[in-house]
Enzyme design. Structure first.
Site, PDB file in Angstrom:
ATOM      1  N   GLY A 170      98.519 -40.494 -55.025  1.00  0.00           N
ATOM      2  CA  GLY A 170     100.009 -40.041 -54.662  1.00  0.00           C
ATOM      3  C   GLY A 170     100.565 -40.886 -53.372  1.00  0.00           C
ATOM      4  O   GLY A 170      99.852 -41.436 -52.444  1.00  0.00           O
ATOM      5  N   CYS A 171     101.716 -40.678 -53.419  1.00  0.00           N
ATOM      6  CA  CYS A 171     102.680 -41.442 -52.371  1.00  0.00           C
ATOM      7  C   CYS A 171     102.037 -40.807 -51.025  1.00  0.00           C
ATOM      8  O   CYS A 171     101.431 -41.548 -49.971  1.00  0.00           O
ATOM      9  CB  CYS A 171     103.975 -41.303 -52.264  1.00  0.00           C
ATOM     10  N   TYR A 172     102.419 -39.688 -50.651  1.00  0.00           N
ATOM     11  CA  TYR A 172     101.849 -38.961 -49.424  1.00  0.00           C
ATOM     12  C   TYR A 172     100.526 -39.239 -49.182  1.00  0.00           C
ATOM     13  O   TYR A 172     100.211 -39.646 -48.106  1.00  0.00           O
ATOM     14  CB  TYR A 172     102.414 -37.576 -49.415  1.00  0.00           C
TER      15      TYR A 172
END
Length: 308
Positions: free
Chosen positions: A116-118
């Protein structure tokens, strides 16, 4: 021998569009997507995924699971950009810089789950420190991150770029139920024994992320200071092409962090900010939520798999 056939399933969303953009001029692979009339045809999608060498899934979680279930050809390899398999023990986590040997594991894998990005920023900051014993796994980790509105997908882009954009919100903190779906992924791959507190937000810019993790030195082992934390990160990422750790001298001169500074790249910049007087440290990660946080990472993983 023909070049590998890469099938993008779900190339209409923000991640899929950027993956297609990054791959469309490549001559070392054949890129395949379904025409609009066939995208919702289960039979045609099953045929396509079983005919390719590597499938890149840019789908909602349930659709990604169904796509994987439709695979009967044992030679098909998968990169899943959804969050459906990020904590699944049988899938290889697609963060090459996370730990030594991870690029080889990705290269040899049949099932790779894109981070995921975060989590890319949070794990990138925390995992090396926990591996080195500089932070206990039980540390009460608090993470705050601000992403560009493209992190919401097409809904975010429509809100800020569509007909009603004059009414778009400049800033919004969300996930206030404190149960964001990225939290288990962060806990598992950072190797935290306690669930971190994660508070995300969206800003009125298209893409880019600033993620920060505050630390209190009094909660770390005696003798662990900001310089030791920085040195650990610098050693871990030394020589890596896509992750840079800012020198401490450079960080001391920084007055603000721009979430957009690495947009359009697959790079991530990590920094350590110190206040020795108060015993406070701030870890930060800056990267493109659609680059190192999504499409760039998928292409990086694809290149590792193609090289095997």
């Amino acid at each position: 021998m023909s070049s590998p056939l890469v099938f993008i399933d779900g190339d209409q969303g923000t991640t899929g569009l950027q993956i297609h953009e990054r791959l469309r001029d490549r001559t070392d692979l054949r890129l395949f997507t379904l025409p609009a009339a066939e995208r919702k045809d289960p039979r045609r999608r099953a045929e396509a995924i079983n005919a390719c060498d590597i499938a890149i899934l840019c789908l909602p979680d349930d659709a990604a699971r169904k796509a994987v279930d439709a695979i009967v050809n044992p030679a098909v390899r998968v990169i899943d950009a959804s969050s459906a398999h990020r904590t699944h023990p049988d899938w290889t986590y697609g963060f090459p810089e996370m730990t030594p040997g991870q690029p080889e594991r990705i290269a040899n894998a049949h099932r790779v789950t894109n981070p995921g990005c975060y989590p890319t920023g949070a794990i990138g900051l925390l995992r090396p420190l926990l591996q080195a014993g500089l932070m206990p796994g039980s540390y009460p980790v608090s993470i705050h991150a601000v992403s560009g509105y493209s992190g919401r997908g097409r809904a975010g882009v429509e809100e800020h770029e569509g007909p009603g954009s004059v009414n778009a919100r400049a800033y919004q903190v969300y996930g206030l139920e404190l149960a964001h779906k990225h939290t288990p992924e962060i806990q598992r791959h950072a190797e935290l024994t306690q669930r971190p507190l994660f508070v995300p937000a969206y800003g009125a810019f298209r893409q880019g992320i600033v993620l920060t993790v505050p630390l209190e030195l009094r909660l770390l082992a005696p003798g662990v200071d900001g310089a030791a934390l920085h040195a650990c990160l610098a050693r871990h990422y030394d020589g890596m092409a896509h992750v840079r750790v800012s020198p401490l001298e450079e960080s001391r001169a920084v007055k603000h962090l721009d979430p957009q500074v690495l947009n359009g790249t697959n790079d991530m910049n990590l920094s350590v900010f110190l206040n020795q007087e108060h015993g406070h440290v701030l870890l930060s990660a800056v990267f493109d939520n659609l680059g190192k946080g999504a499409s760039g990472a998928a292409v990086q993983n694809l290149d590792l798999m193609l090289a095997h």
